[in-house]
Design a protein around this motif. Sequence first.
Motif, short mmCIF file in Angstrom:
data_model
loop_
_atom_site.label_atom_id
_atom_site.label_comp_id
_atom_site.label_asym_id
_atom_site.label_seq_id
_atom_site.Cartn_x
_atom_site.Cartn_y
_atom_site.Cartn_z
N LYS A 204 -0.76 1.15 7.89
CA LYS A 204 0.27 2.14 7.27
C LYS A 204 1.06 1.33 6.50
CE LYS A 204 0.37 5.39 11.34
NZ LYS A 204 1.12 6.00 12.34
N PRO A 205 1.55 1.83 5.33
CA PRO A 205 2.73 1.27 4.68
C PRO A 205 3.92 1.25 5.50
CG PRO A 205 2.33 3.69 3.99
CD PRO A 205 1.29 3.20 4.89
N GLU B 253 -11.96 -3.85 4.71
CA GLU B 253 -12.74 -2.62 4.73
C GLU B 253 -11.40 -1.65 4.41
OE1 GLU B 253 -15.78 -0.70 7.12
OE2 GLU B 253 -16.40 -2.81 7.40
N GLY B 254 -10.37 -1.78 5.24
CA GLY B 254 -9.30 -0.71 5.22
C GLY B 254 -8.42 -0.88 3.76
N MET B 255 -7.91 -2.24 3.68
CA MET B 255 -6.68 -2.03 2.75
C MET B 255 -7.24 -1.50 1.46
SD MET B 255 -4.01 -3.33 3.77
CE MET B 255 -3.23 -4.10 2.37
N PRO B 256 -8.42 -1.71 0.85
CA PRO B 256 -8.78 -1.04 -0.71
C PRO B 256 -8.58 0.66 -0.50
CG PRO B 256 -10.18 -2.85 -0.06
CD PRO B 256 -9.52 -2.76 1.15
N LYS B 257 -8.71 1.01 0.70
CA LYS B 257 -8.59 2.37 0.80
C LYS B 257 -7.10 3.05 1.01
CE LYS B 257 -12.92 2.59 3.59
NZ LYS B 257 -13.45 3.05 4.91
N CYS B 258 -6.39 2.12 1.14
CA CYS B 258 -4.95 2.42 1.23
C CYS B 258 -4.07 2.40 -0.03
CB CYS B 258 -4.21 1.64 1.98
SG CYS B 258 -4.84 1.49 3.74
N ASN B 259 -4.62 2.69 -1.42
CA ASN B 259 -4.05 2.78 -2.48
C ASN B 259 -3.20 1.59 -2.69
OD1 ASN B 259 -3.22 3.87 -4.86
ND2 ASN B 259 -1.87 5.62 -4.00
N ASP C 195 5.10 -5.41 3.40
CA ASP C 195 5.68 -4.12 3.87
C ASP C 195 4.26 -3.09 4.51
OD1 ASP C 195 8.16 -5.04 3.23
OD2 ASP C 195 7.79 -4.07 1.08
N VAL C 196 3.85 -3.89 5.52
CA VAL C 196 2.52 -3.07 6.09
C VAL C 196 2.52 -3.38 7.42
CG1 VAL C 196 0.00 -3.19 6.51
CG2 VAL C 196 1.03 -3.45 3.94
N ILE D 257 0.76 -1.03 -0.12
CA ILE D 257 -0.11 -0.10 0.08
C ILE D 257 0.83 1.23 -0.11
CG2 ILE D 257 -1.94 -1.04 1.19
CD1 ILE D 257 -1.02 -0.10 3.79
N ARG D 258 0.32 2.42 -0.45
CA ARG D 258 0.85 3.64 -0.38
C ARG D 258 0.67 4.48 0.60
NH1 ARG D 258 0.35 4.42 -6.25
NH2 ARG D 258 2.35 3.99 -7.59
#
Length: 694
Positions: A511-512, A587-593, A557-558, A483-484
């Motif tokens: 967080k990434p 729910e959260g991971m798709p929002k993390c680019n 790397d998360v 994720i970014r």
Amino acid sequence: MTSSDGPKGRNGAQGGRGGVRGARCVALIGPFASGKTTLLEAILARTGGISRAGSIAAKSTVGDNAPEAREHAMSVGVNVADISFLDDKFTVIDCPGSVEFAYEGTLALPACDMAVVVCEADPKRVAALQVILKQLEDAQIPHLIFLNKIDVSQTPLRDIIPGLQPASAKPLVLRQIPIWENGIATGFVDLASERAYVYREHAESKIIELPSAIASREKEARFQMLEKLADYDDDLMEQLLADIPPPNDRVFDDLTKELKDGMICPVLLGSAQEGYGIMRLLKALRHECPFVEDTAKRHKLENVKSAAYVFKSVHTKSGGKLSFTRVLAGEIPDNATVTGGDGQEVRVAGIFTIRGEETTKCGGARAGDTVALGRLDAIRSGETIGVGKSTVTQIPVPKPPQSVLAIGLGLKDRKDEVKLSSAVAKLIDEDPSLTLEHNADMHQILLHGQGEMHLRVALERLMRKYGIEVLREKRRVGYKETIRSATEVRGRHKKQSGGHGQFGDVKLDIKPLPRSSGITFAETITGGAIPRNFIPSVEIGVRDYLTEGPLGFPVVDVAVTLTDGSYHTVDSSDMAFRQAGRLAMSEGMPKCNPVLLEPVMAVSIAVPSEANARINGIISQRRGQILGFDARPGWPGWDVIEAHIPEAEMDNLIIDLRSATAGVGSFTFGFDHLAEVSGRLKDQVLAANRAAAE
């Protein structure tokens, strides 16, 4: 016997043998399609081992008798045959020329007293010849060159030897010159005996008067030969300076000594197809090939009571495992107990002589003999064994080369899964340059090998010998995702279905992390918002989800931190909090680019310097990045190119590489880093992954 044979007793071949000195072992080795198997046929025919030479085209050779070898018209393993020439016994080991099957030859070389390098009179094949000669030089194995197909050569010999010399670290010493007639080689002059011979098809050459037209060339070539010998013999040098012709006996002795000591590489001429030069080659082997005690000394085994080297393993359909073995010291009686390199003790269940695919039982073996030992199941190819319970010092053997190509193995019938593992284990025992990998991340069984033909032959053997038909699959690439950006998310698992319900509530901070940091899980729970015994279950749920992220690949790397939550005194459980953790991540991971990552390999490519430009183009075509290049240590005229190439572009790299280097290029590789994939390529990977999952 003509004077070209040299004096009787030279090198102890006649005078010293008499049942005391054992059989000698000679390797036929050389580049692909140079004519080694045809030469073995010619040798067998000339020594009476067979009534007439077979041919590869007719699929009638003693060597290359395996169905796969005959189907593909190429050697796919070593071939072994015993011969007798003027009461001297030899074992000839024909080694594969293809680099894909070369490791079998590598394992056979320590068993040999000497090697005959078969090559064509073609300076374009210098690099392929160099690979062979470098191997022999590093192993300190005496060797000579048999310049094959001389009858159809279009290159003048005076140009061939200087052209081939860069392939050898030792001086190439021309032993013969051809006699040409209308552009065709019709005979030769032996420079040591100064005798001229005319070729006769499939018969011994006939002595003729030295043609006047070639007399000056003969004197020039003989002097060049003597000059090279004189570099290692001060007395001979003084004779040449004083213009005193050395006696032939002295010349033969120098040739023999300097060959055995690895100072020179003699060059003989001939045509295996027509049977030309075979007798001269046999006489050279008879007088100049070292004996088994010399080989034992080279391996530092001269003082052991017994030692034998296992160079090939074969699993037969009815007779169990056969171990092709050269006895280097002492004797191996039938039913003897032998000890391997790891101290394992095994009883020999039969001793057999070998000729191609035929084996004949014999009562025992002594130093010099090359035999097949029955049912040494615990002994691997490349091991040194000894009779009795004491362990013998192991002969150093190169490890199998790193694989350069892999295919996935699928089964038509799932019942064959256990059978497949057993069968492939036997294939690997026969050919250690194959490896099997159970890749849990990719859910794939991978067979690794040295090239397309190597793997194809392995699959054909699986079918022929073990009746297992596999579905060949493309090797899957180990894509990952990360994720970014960061997010906070709440996951609540609540379910009521009568009786105790299920309740778990968590708040996660996602967080990434920098590349190669891995996955971290932490918690900052205060005030007993979640009982501490449920926190490990939250982590399990988080990690469950990360095995396949929103793009469909394992996540790397998360950092995930459990910051808050709530529980129910009755309905909360480990399973509820595990589910809550997983729901929060989904729910959260798709929002993390999320971004797609591909593995990138660090690749070292070794090629002749002249091929650099072509290799650079191949690397660029595969989305590779060239990091630099340098001279290959110990390999004059070669370079090593360092590059980064995505794993997805590694398939068939070896095919392009060998095509660009006349079959001699090679590479090693290892994982280096993960790199982001974007644009059209990313879309293609995601689409292919979705299609595979449907």
